[in-house]
Design a protein around this motif. Structure first.
Motif: not given
Length: 90
Positions: A2-8, A40-43, A50-59
């Motif tokens: 599994s994974g996620i799709t990030l759309r900006i 994004l895959t689980e891997e 770190k990049e994902l955490e920062r993106i989540m802070q900025l959204l």
């Protein structure tokens, strides 16, 4: 697996620019007409934590225009946007 799709959605603010600079680290960043997408895959999630955490802070700091890019009422662009919106809700 599994994974996620990030759309900006595309924008021009400094926050959008910072998010895009973080997204450059990810493999397979896809540019679409009005947004950028990355699967994004689980891997990948653990690898780029770190990049994902920062993106989540900025959204939450993206401007309303970047969150809801609605074209001017009555234009061809608005009509196409309404058609796309209708198709998504079907």
């Amino acid at each position: 697996m599994s994974g996620i799709t990030l759309r900006i959605d595309k924008g021009e603010s400094p926050v959008f620019t910072e998010i895009m600079s973080l997204l450059q680290a990810f493999p397979e960043l896809k540019e679409c007409k009005k947004h950028y997408s990355i699967k994004l895959t689980e891997e990948d999630i653990f690898r780029f934590q770190k990049e994902l955490e920062r993106i989540m802070q900025l959204l939450p700091q993206l401007s309303d225009k970047e969150w809801f890019d609605i074209p001017a009422y009555g234009t061809d662009e608005w009509a196409n946007w309404m058609i796309d919106l209708h198709r998504k809700n079907m």
